[in-house]
Design an enzyme around this catalytic site. Sequence first.
Site, short mmCIF file in Angstrom:
data_model
loop_
_atom_site.label_atom_id
_atom_site.label_comp_id
_atom_site.label_asym_id
_atom_site.label_seq_id
_atom_site.Cartn_x
_atom_site.Cartn_y
_atom_site.Cartn_z
N HIS A 165 0.83 -1.22 0.00
CA HIS A 165 0.00 0.00 0.00
C HIS A 165 0.86 1.27 0.00
O HIS A 165 0.51 2.27 0.64
CB HIS A 165 -0.95 0.03 1.20
CG HIS A 165 -1.97 -1.07 1.21
ND1 HIS A 165 -3.24 -0.90 0.71
CD2 HIS A 165 -1.92 -2.35 1.65
CE1 HIS A 165 -3.93 -2.03 0.87
NE2 HIS A 165 -3.13 -2.93 1.41
N ASN A 220 -10.31 -2.66 2.71
CA ASN A 220 -10.03 -2.69 1.28
C ASN A 220 -11.32 -2.46 0.50
O ASN A 220 -12.41 -2.47 1.07
CB ASN A 220 -9.45 -4.05 0.87
CG ASN A 220 -7.96 -4.16 1.17
OD1 ASN A 220 -7.27 -3.16 1.34
ND2 ASN A 220 -7.47 -5.38 1.23
N TYR A 280 0.89 -4.04 12.12
CA TYR A 280 0.72 -2.61 11.84
C TYR A 280 1.46 -1.73 12.84
O TYR A 280 1.89 -0.63 12.53
CB TYR A 280 -0.77 -2.24 11.78
CG TYR A 280 -1.43 -2.77 10.53
CD1 TYR A 280 -1.59 -4.14 10.35
CD2 TYR A 280 -1.85 -1.93 9.53
CE1 TYR A 280 -2.16 -4.64 9.21
CE2 TYR A 280 -2.44 -2.43 8.38
CZ TYR A 280 -2.59 -3.79 8.23
OH TYR A 280 -3.15 -4.29 7.09
FE1 HDE Z 1 -2.44 -4.79 5.49
N1 HDE Z 1 -0.60 -3.99 5.93
N2 HDE Z 1 -1.79 -6.60 6.11
N3 HDE Z 1 -4.21 -5.64 4.94
N4 HDE Z 1 -3.08 -3.02 4.84
C1 HDE Z 1 -0.25 -2.72 5.77
O1 HDE Z 1 0.85 -1.47 7.41
C2 HDE Z 1 -0.66 -6.83 6.80
C3 HDE Z 1 -4.58 -6.93 5.12
C4 HDE Z 1 -4.34 -2.71 4.44
O2 HDE Z 1 -3.04 3.51 4.11
C5 HDE Z 1 1.09 -2.40 6.39
O3 HDE Z 1 1.20 0.70 7.89
C6 HDE Z 1 -0.60 -8.22 7.21
C7 HDE Z 1 -6.01 -7.10 4.96
C8 HDE Z 1 -4.41 -1.31 4.09
O4 HDE Z 1 -1.41 3.31 5.55
C9 HDE Z 1 1.51 -3.73 6.99
C10 HDE Z 1 -1.72 -8.81 6.72
C11 HDE Z 1 -6.47 -5.85 4.67
C12 HDE Z 1 -3.13 -0.81 4.32
C13 HDE Z 1 0.35 -4.62 6.66
C14 HDE Z 1 -2.48 -7.78 6.04
C15 HDE Z 1 -5.34 -4.96 4.65
C16 HDE Z 1 -2.33 -1.89 4.79
C17 HDE Z 1 2.06 -1.73 5.48
C18 HDE Z 1 -2.12 -10.27 6.82
C19 HDE Z 1 -7.91 -5.45 4.35
C20 HDE Z 1 -2.65 0.60 4.06
C21 HDE Z 1 2.17 -0.30 5.98
C22 HDE Z 1 -2.32 -10.72 8.14
C23 HDE Z 1 -8.82 -5.67 5.44
C24 HDE Z 1 -2.81 1.47 5.27
C25 HDE Z 1 1.38 -0.25 7.17
C26 HDE Z 1 -2.39 2.88 4.95
C27 HDE Z 1 -0.99 -1.78 5.17
C28 HDE Z 1 0.31 -5.90 7.07
C29 HDE Z 1 -3.70 -8.05 5.36
C30 HDE Z 1 -5.50 -3.56 4.33
C31 HDE Z 1 2.85 -4.28 6.54
C32 HDE Z 1 0.54 -8.85 7.99
C33 HDE Z 1 -6.81 -8.39 5.12
C34 HDE Z 1 -5.62 -0.56 3.57
O5 HDE Z 1 1.64 -3.62 8.38
#
Ligand code: HDE
Length: 700
Positions: free
Chosen positions: A76, A149, A364
């Site tokens: 993202h 999302n 996060y």
């Molecule tokens: Fe994320 N995800 N994600 N994700 N995600 C990040 O956090 C992660 C997941 C989502 O505008 C990171 O600050 C893991 C689902 C959005 O700043 C990180 C898993 C959904 C954003 C991270 C998921 C999301 C992130 C990267 C599996 C929808 C952007 C930078 C367990 C419900 C937030 C940060 C923004 C961002 C990890 C799965 C949505 C790496 C480990 C499911 C919208 O922490």
Amino acid sequence: MGRERQEERSAKDRQLDEARWDPSEGYLTTDQGIRVADTDNSLTVGDRGPSLLEDFHLREKIMRFDHERIPERVVHARGSGAHGYFQVYESLARYTSAEFLRDPSVRTPVFVRFSTVQGSRGSADTPRDVRGFATKFYTSQGNFDLVGNNMPVFFIQDGIKFPDFVHALKPEAPNEMPTAASAHDTFWDFVSLQPETMHHVIWLMSDRAIPRSYRMMQGFGVHTFRLVNDDGRSTFVKFHWAPKLGTHSLVWDEAQKIAGKDPDFNRRDLWEAIDTGQYPEWELGLQIIPPEREFDFPDIDLLDATKIVPEELVPVTPIGRMVLDRNPENFFAETEQVAFCVGNVVPGIDFTDDPMLQARLFSYLDTQLTRLGGPNFAQLPINRPVAPVANHQQDGFHQQFVRQGVANYHPNSTGGGCPVVAGGANGGFVHFPERLDGEKVRRRAPSYADHYGQATLFWNSMSDWERRHIIAAYRFELGKVTRPEIQRRSVAQLNRVDHDLAVAVAVGIGVSPPDRPEVDNHGRRSDRLSQATAPHDTIATRKIAILVADGIDRECVTSLVDGLVARGAVAELLAPTGCEVRTGAGGLAVTRAVTTVASVLYDAVVLPDGTPAITAMRADGYLVHFVAEAYKHGKPIGALGAGRMLLEHARLPVPEATGSDAGMVLQSGSGAATETFVEAFAAAVAAHRHHDRPVDAVAA
Ligand code: HDE
């Protein structure tokens, strides 16, 4: 109490005001406040001699420049943000003790960041990808982050697979290609070996992955969450954002071209809408599932993030409205430094045991340490809650506050025992006391076993044109895969989703099609999954190109502009150059030269009357292409009087005289656009795209 809380929004505004720094006045200084006498020449020995180490201004200026970049988000990375507010319609006290969901008089400030997933921070806005939809609610009880999302499911069931999934999705390790695209071997290798991805992959191959605008896409919390009320009763909920403007998409050919014509397409769209006062809005809805219904849904485990609960089984209850009404003032300070954390919940909202959600709770918080350079990121203006912060956390890189007193531990008497713990009755967060019993195991629950049923449900629910787009998307993506065994394995997986789909994709990529279904299609559908069933009732903020040249009919143009603008659309006059065009009734100002834009940046095109103008346009390849391409992308095209000559010249199928057909709307004769024409054209624009044309950009 309601009145006090009305203050929350201004409290957040005040915080941001205090952080505002305007270096546009006064003398230029160093970071130490020393006035600078010359910032254009280094301190040297003589005119042509070496630079001197003692030039503190040079050293500081270069040092600061060298360190301007911070690590981009692991996923993202490319995003756009905006401020606004959320307001609940009526109290949800029977479900939750979260104050912002109980007081309809409160406008809770929010900051929303939309994003793509795969591409780097500087990548284009329109790849085929999932879009992030992350909302930070600055509530009176602390920050609540809903990090969702634009698709309601995720690729995997357990967070421990996330690094594998993201490695496979991101550009490949040897050459860092492709940027912002899933159309490559490692992605398809992974998903074809990990069938739990099948449901999300078919969403990714659908038009949902190429939204027309951030303002025109849904949002989903994905996981099942809990609401907990004052009596400690828990209710399962799924969060849904519904855009007021409807859910609309681009077509794939267009999305790829936009990536070149305007890589900032979605970012610009959001910025301009807010800048011109056309504030985007979403309605927040909940699927509400009482605990006793947890096991009522065959083949759906509420803790499995690869599954939806179809709205036919649990309808969405609208609970409130979000409006985005202010652009950030500084991209880096706000959109880049905002740190969302799934673990940021307020009393009355709690987690479930979804293993994806659980892994996110760690990730996060952890990721910000590297990205924002230390543990004090919650002190950044965009991240600070409006609720007071008081605890014994201290020090660390970039500490912003000068802590007072000696009491940096609990319990203490040196600080009068403060700050004191709150307890549930005083608003302290009390975790839902879920009763648990089990062995420690590393094992996927049998209730997560169905990996194909909901992919089939999605496919069954699509209209014909949506299916054509999905087939074309699989063909495009798998057609780019270089290893035949990955292509074959992907087709075999699709044959478990739907046989016809698998055959159509196989034929398109040159793989021998499966001769019989692997499993029978269950035949179930959920109509709400189709974008064709979404409301198509407004043209507000749609961008309409009106092509003009010398000799265009002024009355026709102005009546068109008036009619479209009155319905909320944005009408732009595009001419061969940026100069005003001549009309029988004087000069007419144009919005911009057509050569600076392209049809892919507009929702519709109109050719007004004016024989000299249309005759000249017929010799202009750019304009002819403009119209033909709009046609190919299913966009509404209007033509009045002589305007039809350009359509005929471009060899487009033109309806007879006055009338409309498949988004082609005509008015014969000269003079102003009639109300009937404007009404018919507006209806064609509201319908968005017309995929029932003989020439289709995505014929599959
Ligand atoms: Fe994320 N995800 N994600 N994700 N995600 C990040 O956090 C992660 C997941 C989502 O505008 C990171 O600050 C893991 C689902 C959005 O700043 C990180 C898993 C959904 C954003 C991270 C998921 C999301 C992130 C990267 C599996 C929808 C952007 C930078 C367990 C419900 C937030 C940060 C923004 C961002 C990890 C799965 C949505 C790496 C480990 C499911 C919208 O922490």
